[in-house]
Design a protein around this motif. Structure first.
Motif, short mmCIF file in Angstrom:
data_model
loop_
_atom_site.label_atom_id
_atom_site.label_comp_id
_atom_site.label_asym_id
_atom_site.label_seq_id
_atom_site.Cartn_x
_atom_site.Cartn_y
_atom_site.Cartn_z
N THR A 77 0.14 -1.10 -0.08
CA THR A 77 -0.32 -0.19 -0.14
C THR A 77 0.98 1.20 -0.46
OG1 THR A 77 -2.12 -1.35 1.16
CG2 THR A 77 -1.30 1.38 1.61
N ALA A 125 1.03 4.11 -2.53
CA ALA A 125 0.42 5.60 -2.41
C ALA A 125 1.66 6.77 -2.54
CB ALA A 125 0.16 5.93 -0.61
N PRO A 133 -2.14 9.65 -3.20
CA PRO A 133 -3.06 7.76 -3.23
C PRO A 133 -4.15 7.74 -2.32
CG PRO A 133 -0.75 9.10 -1.60
CD PRO A 133 -1.21 10.04 -2.51
N VAL A 164 -4.69 4.29 -4.28
CA VAL A 164 -4.96 3.16 -3.64
C VAL A 164 -5.92 2.56 -3.74
CG1 VAL A 164 -5.72 2.59 -0.94
CG2 VAL A 164 -3.16 3.48 -2.01
N TRP A 214 -4.45 -0.88 5.24
CA TRP A 214 -3.15 0.19 5.94
C TRP A 214 -3.68 0.96 7.71
CZ3 TRP A 214 1.02 2.38 4.19
CH2 TRP A 214 1.93 3.49 4.85
N ALA A 271 -3.72 7.49 2.08
CA ALA A 271 -3.34 5.55 1.98
C ALA A 271 -4.11 5.30 2.56
CB ALA A 271 -2.10 5.43 2.19
#
Length: 356
Positions: free
Chosen positions: A6, A10, A30, A34, A47, A242
């Motif tokens: 992730t 991002a 991001p 994402v 995340w 993110a």
């Protein structure tokens, strides 16, 4: 491993959005990449909320630095105007919910909770406490509304309503400006603010707690809080982006056909109302239009705070207006929503027209 994947995605999003000069590249980049990767994989990326909370503490510290006694006095004088702006924005959201109800097959209570400009998590929690509410629909509506606001308002503010991003205060000379004990002291103030904020259940505590704590120390001691290095602010924005991107399930949006156009039209309506209210606030207070618009815009404290930092808006004023609306939605709106639904059910005998 999931967090590393992730993070890399991002980072790519932030770099790409920076390259095309998009507004808030280290937040919106991001979010976009994402969430899109999650859509392609048909499973959201992961995340850590703890990493996001650390980022919010840093952003909250940066937003608490500009507070002074003078701004506090100005905020107190503007309280009636803050309440008026809150009433106007929430009323526009309720009207949007009514339009959604009329144009789709979704019931009235769900439309009401899905369209009012509150936080996604707060609206979902409130929806879970009320009967005859489609939680999935509320989540999708609030997600679409959040995405529309997060992308529209930074673009309008940075490229149209202001002279563009302010010159970056790199903060790379932080060590020369303050010694390490001073830096650690301010870090402790911000962290303590977040801890106390969560303890007393402040909304968005990990950001609002540091804002209030740092502002309180600055106002009561006349100390100057040390600046935050710009790369750290970018990193914090990336962590927040993110998290938002990993929380969005784009694949669920297609399950409610007809919702998108109506909701986007409603978002434009609320944005127009907010912009008009921003003009009123600017005329009455002398604040810049960028500050007034961010103060009355139907976005979250986090997103509007990041935008305010970017364009050099009056963060203390923006925070006060956004906090007033957030507290109204959390403390007062649940009773307003239940009252509106009760009146509606009394009129229609407890049956929803769209259920017929």
């Amino acid at each position: 491993m999931g967090y590393i994947r992730t993070l890399l995605i991002a980072l790519v999003g932030g770099v790409l959005f920076s390259y095309i000069n998009a507004p808030l590249p280290w937040t919106l980049g991001p979010i976009v990449l994402v969430s899109l990767v999650g859509l392609v994989k048909q499973q959201p990326l992961v995340w850590s909320i703890k990493i996001r909370n650390v980022a919010l503490v840093l952003l909250g510290y940066a937003m608490g630095r500009p507070f002074t006694v003078e701004t506090l006095q100005a905020i107190a004088a503007q309280l009636p105007l803050m309440l008026l702006a809150t009433f106007v924005t929430v009323s526009a959201g309720i009207f949007t919910g009514w339009l959604m109800y009329k144009k789709t097959t979704i019931n009235f209570t769900t439309c009401l909770l899905g369209c009012v400009p509150g936080g996604l998590s707060q609206m979902v929690v409130l929806a879970a406490e009320m009967k005859n509410v489609d939680l999935t629909a509320v989540t999708i509506m609030q997600t679409l509304r959040m995405l529309s606001v997060v992308f529209t308002i930074p673009f309008l503010t940075i490229h149209i309503l202001s002279d563009g991003p302010v010159a970056a205060d790199s903060g790379m000379n932080l060590a020369a400006a303050a010694d390490m004990p001073t830096v650690l002291m301010w870090a402790a103030v911000a962290v303590l603010g977040a801890v106390v904020g969560k303890w007393i259940h402040l909304p968005t505590a990990t950001m609002l707690g540091p804002i209030l704590a740092v502002a309180a120390v600055v106002i009561t001691t006349d100390l100057t809080a040390v600046p935050v290095p710009q790369p750290l602010l970018y990193a914090a924005q990336l962590c927040v982006g993110a998290y938002i991107g990993s929380s969005i399930e784009l694949q669920r949006i297609v399950s409610y056909q007809g919702m998108g156009p109506v909701l986007l039209g409603g978002v434009l309506l609320v944005l127009s109302v907010s912009m008009g209210m921003g003009l009123v606030v600017s005329a009455l207070t002398g604040e810049t239009f960028a500050t007034s618009f961010l103060s009355t815009a139907p976005g979250g404290l986090t997103e509007m705070g990041i935008t305010a930092l970017t364009v050099g808006a009056n963060i203390s004023t923006m925070t006060a207006y956004q906090l007033t609306r957030l507290l109204f939605i959390m403390l007062v709106f649940p009773y307003v929503a239940k009252g509106v639904v009760a009146l509606y059910e009394r009129k229609y005998g407890g049956h929803d027209e769209n259920d017929a």
